[in-house]
Structure formats: C-alpha cells, structure tokens
Design an enzyme around this catalytic site. Sequence first.
Site, PDB file in Angstrom:
ATOM      1  N   HIS A 104      31.592  12.263 -18.555  1.00 32.03           N
ATOM      2  CA  HIS A 104      30.558  11.574 -17.778  1.00 32.03           C
ATOM      3  C   HIS A 104      30.652  10.066 -17.987  1.00 32.03           C
ATOM      4  CE1 HIS A 104      26.560  10.795 -16.021  1.00 32.03           C
ATOM      5  NE2 HIS A 104      26.417   9.926 -17.015  1.00 32.03           N
ATOM      6  N   GLU A 105      30.801   9.643 -19.238  1.00 35.54           N
ATOM      7  CA  GLU A 105      30.916   8.206 -19.523  1.00 35.54           C
ATOM      8  C   GLU A 105      32.205   7.635 -18.927  1.00 35.54           C
ATOM      9  OE1 GLU A 105      28.377   6.727 -20.440  1.00 35.54           O
ATOM     10  OE2 GLU A 105      27.277   8.552 -20.982  1.00 35.54           O
ATOM     11  N   HIS A 108      31.593   6.617 -15.469  1.00 35.10           N
ATOM     12  CA  HIS A 108      31.037   5.272 -15.322  1.00 35.10           C
ATOM     13  C   HIS A 108      32.144   4.213 -15.361  1.00 35.10           C
ATOM     14  CE1 HIS A 108      26.881   6.326 -15.176  1.00 35.10           C
ATOM     15  NE2 HIS A 108      26.852   6.851 -16.388  1.00 35.10           N
TER      16      HIS A 108
END
Length: 233
Positions: A104-105, A108
């Site tokens: 998920h990071e 980003h």
Amino acid sequence: MIGYGYGLFDPTFILIIIGLVISLWASWYVKHNFNKYNQYPSQRGVTAKEAARFILDKAGLSNIQIKQIQGDLTDNYNPGDKTLNLSESTYDSTSVAAIGVAAHECGHAIQDQKNYVPMRVRSAIVPAVNLGSNASFPIIILGMVLGMNHFLITIGIWLFALVVLFQVVTLPVEFNASRRAVNILDSGDLLTSEEVPMVKQVLFAAALTYVAAAISTALQLLRLILIFGNNRE
C-alpha cells in the site's frame, strides 16, 4: 461551547458521539483484520521490506529508501525525502498483512512518481489545512468572547471546513494506493492467489479508517453550523 444556544441540553452533541463511535469501530476493525492476517506467514517467505524493495525496483523507483520506524501500523511514504517508512510490526514480518501494508505504501510512492492529481492536491493544501486545524477553534472561541462576533466565528468555521476538505481529498488517494497494491500483489510474484483476498480485507479495513475520519470531521463541522446558525437566527 457545549449547550450554547440550546440551554442546558445540546442536541447537536449527538453528532460528536456518532463520530466517536464510528471512529472507534473503524480503529477496532483495522486492528482486528491486521492481527487476524498477521498470523498468516506468506507462502513465499518474503519480508515486508523485501516485498517493498521488489515493488519499488520493478516500478523504477530504486532511488527510494526503505527505513524502519517506531510504532505499530505507523507505516507511511514521505514524498518530501522520498523514503518509504515501515513500522516495527511490519518491517521484518513475513505475514500477509505486513506485505499488504508495505505494498500500500509503495502504491503511494508510485502515485508520487506518476503525479497522481489527488495526491498533488492534498499536498498543496496541507499548509492551509494546518492553519485551519490550529486556528479554527481559537478564532471561534475569540468570536464568542467578543460578544458573539459572527465575522470571527464564520472565519473559524470556514477554516475548520478546510480540515474536512483535506479528509475528503485523502479518500481517493488512499483507495487508489490500495488498488495499486492489490494489482501488484495479484501478479503472483509475492503472494499466492489464496493470499491476495486476505490483503484485500486488510487494506479495505484500513481504508475505512479514512472514511470514518472524514465522517467524524464532517459531523463536527455540521455541529458548528447548527450551533451558530441557530444562534444567529
């Protein structure tokens, strides 16, 4: 401010209670799902750090450093110094949940690379949001102290509205990062097809915390409007 304009009983306080309940439930739900799937070691045995490095390198982001930070589920991507920070509970873990959080990071970081518009908008409004967050209630209180100065109170409410705007803009950023993470993990390089649905559960629960924050903040804004709008009338 509780009870202002309504005598001893302030019916708008129920909005605060609703927001608190929603936030507490969302916090419990994300921890429940993370702890549940944190018990499942990935079949390929890679750590969250290794998974993040693989994803970043594959995306052409070998310049991004991966660091370990203190805390539990404090994972984040910092676009300022181009670092991906994984918490102690994630960094060396081989669990499906930890790999999902790391992915998920990475989502980003890929958003940053591709100049994802909602992310740029969110970054651009941070200074104004910080001002709104720090100054809104002091200005509202000052307006009350100065004999219900409606100009100051209105300024304070508009400043608080910036916080709500930030929460709303955050939603597509977080959901898009999760979608990118699932698509990456669905390729089969890091997780099996049986493990990907587990990641979806973890990331969906995490996304709900942002939804809960947006709802809670919007309810606070609504309460301010009701309280001071009622008094003006």
